[in-house]
Design an enzyme around this catalytic site. Structure first.
Site, mmCIF file in Angstrom:
data_model
loop_
_atom_site.group_PDB
_atom_site.id
_atom_site.type_symbol
_atom_site.label_atom_id
_atom_site.label_comp_id
_atom_site.label_asym_id
_atom_site.label_seq_id
_atom_site.Cartn_x
_atom_site.Cartn_y
_atom_site.Cartn_z
ATOM 1 N N ASP A 43 0.870 -1.177 0.000
ATOM 2 C CA ASP A 43 0.000 0.000 0.000
ATOM 3 C C ASP A 43 0.900 1.218 0.000
ATOM 4 O O ASP A 43 1.759 1.376 0.868
ATOM 5 C CB ASP A 43 -0.899 -0.012 1.245
ATOM 6 C CG ASP A 43 -1.861 1.164 1.252
ATOM 7 O OD1 ASP A 43 -2.517 1.386 0.220
ATOM 8 O OD2 ASP A 43 -1.925 1.866 2.272
ATOM 9 N N GLU A 87 -1.697 -1.389 -6.169
ATOM 10 C CA GLU A 87 -2.918 -0.786 -6.672
ATOM 11 C C GLU A 87 -2.568 0.087 -7.863
ATOM 12 O O GLU A 87 -1.502 0.702 -7.874
ATOM 13 C CB GLU A 87 -3.490 0.124 -5.571
ATOM 14 C CG GLU A 87 -4.800 -0.320 -5.046
ATOM 15 C CD GLU A 87 -5.262 0.594 -3.927
ATOM 16 O OE1 GLU A 87 -6.461 0.746 -3.785
ATOM 17 O OE2 GLU A 87 -4.423 1.147 -3.203
ATOM 18 N N ASP A 125 -3.328 1.089 6.917
ATOM 19 C CA ASP A 125 -2.424 0.812 5.792
ATOM 20 C C ASP A 125 -2.069 -0.672 5.683
ATOM 21 O O ASP A 125 -2.023 -1.231 4.597
ATOM 22 C CB ASP A 125 -1.150 1.652 5.916
ATOM 23 C CG ASP A 125 -1.456 3.138 5.904
ATOM 24 O OD1 ASP A 125 -2.455 3.506 5.266
ATOM 25 O OD2 ASP A 125 -0.707 3.919 6.522
#
Ligand SMILES: [Zn+2]
Length: 399
Positions: free
Chosen positions: A192, A271, A353
């Site tokens: 992340d 991501e 996170d």
């Protein structure tokens, strides 16, 4: 025709060296950069007009054919290596095509800025500490701090706002890329990316956003605001030097983090970058941090290619922060401020996170188990995620 479009299935590596051109060479380099920018913009304009007015698609070759005529009208273009001009048309065409293919932006007209670059697609040689390229007969003094491994494919010469000159040489060492390792949960990691911490991994590693960056950013902001008021040359140079320093520090850090992650794991799950979230942040420090993300993802991807590792991306619409990684419940009330939250269903306490990085890994692996499966709404998610906990999939092999 000498224009090359390179395919990146070979082991291509680029080497960057500082070059020390003489004063006339510096002028010629800047001329080259100006000419390729001019030709790029003209080609883009031609392509747009042809499409808007006649609905016809001008190919790069159609435009390149017109270069000799263009040179009659603009004789100063003759001072430049014509292959560099041709290459700039190919680059424009590639950017244009990429826009229609996928998420890339529409190519922009290039403005004159403090920096510039041009490609040399052929006839690049390095010998006795000198770079030899067309139109630069005497060769440019080069600091060869490391040896080139392979056959030179092409080069790019560039200069920075601080008046430093570089060459980036792309080489093919003849080896094929290593085979991709299988995507297995036990050797995969989710990452992340954030502002406070640069990255958090699903196994709990934290990579801080180094403090020296933030310090310099304050100073940089100061110079930039001073420059906007007084337009002083010295302030401009200081700001440019500092900016370069910060950029180098950041790049250095990105290399370290990406080397570690690619070295220690077979699969890295991330991501797709959230461009909208990036635009919401007005703070300079944050936008600089964000700019690093794109470069970081690029580094992960090319390093993964070199070493036969995988980078799996998940879509931005996946609720990686809002889903409980333990039971799969989606917490719709979660706001950006909540650093920690309690799941109402399984009552586990989740670090925002870390939880997101675990979800990123789960979503990415799930995408590989059933590729092409599109989730229609978030309500479908919990059951699937619940099944796909890391523990349940330690022996899962796919791909
Ligand atoms: Zn839960």
């Amino acid at each position: 025709m000498s224009v090359k479009v390179l395919k990146f299935n070979q082991m291509l590596k680029s080497y960057k060296y500082r070059i020390y051109p003489t004063k006339p060479q510096r002028e010629l380099i800047r001329k080259h950069c100006g000419c390729v920018r001019f030709v790029y913009n003209l080609a883009l304009e031609a392509k747009k007009v042809a499409y808007d007015s006649y609905k016809s698609n001008l190919t790069a070759y159609d435009i390149i054919k017109q270069l000799p005529d263009l040179k009659e009208g603009a004789p100063w273009l003759k001072e430049c290596n014509s292959q560099s001009l041709q290459q700039s048309i190919v680059n424009m065409d590639t950017a244009y095509t990429n826009f229609f293919k996928g998420p890339s932006r529409f190519p922009k007209f290039k403005k004159k800025t403090g920096k510039g670059s041009f490609n040399i697609p052929q006839n690049v040689k390095v010998k006795d500490g000198k770079l030899s390229i067309p139109k630069f007969k005497e060769g440019i003094k080069t600091n060869m701090h490391r040896c080139i491994d392979g056959v030179i494919k092409q080069a790019t010469v560039s200069y920075t706002p601080t008046d430093k000159y570089f060459v980036s040489i792309l080489c093919d060492n003849g080896k094929a890329l290593p085979a991709q390792s299988p995507i297995i949960s036990s050797t995969a990691i989710g990452i992340d990316l954030g502002i406070k911490n640069f990255a958090i991994t699903s196994n709990g590693q934290t990579f801080a956003n180094p403090k020296y960056l933030r310090k310099s950013e304050k100073k940089l902001k100061y110079y930039q605001s001073k420059f906007s008021r007084y337009k002083g040359k010295r302030t401009k140079h200081r700001a440019a030097t500092l900016y370069e320093y910060v950029a180098n520090q950041r790049k250095d850090n990105l290399h370290k983090v990406s080397n570690k992650l690619i070295g220690e794991n077979q699969t890295v799950c991330i991501e797709t970058l959230k461009v909208n979230n990036m635009l919401k942040n007005h703070c300079l420090a944050k936008s600089i941090g964000d700019a690093g993300w794109g470069m970081f993802v690029e580094m992960l991807e090319y390093k993964a290619n070199w070493y036969g590792k995988n980078v799996v991306k998940i879509g931005t619409f996946e609720p990686s922060s809002k889903t409980c990684s333990k039971c799969g419940q989606v917490n719709k009330e979660l706001t950006l401020k909540d650093r920690e939250w309690d799941c109402k269903v399984c009552s586990s306490t989740l670090d925002r996170d870390l939880n997101a990085s675990i979800n990123i890994k789960n979503f990415a692996l799930k995408k590989h188990v059933c590729p092409g499966r599109i989730l229609k709404n978030q309500g479908e998610l919990p059951a699937l995620v619940g099944v796909l906990t890391p523990e349940a999939h330690t022996s899962l092999v796919c791909g």
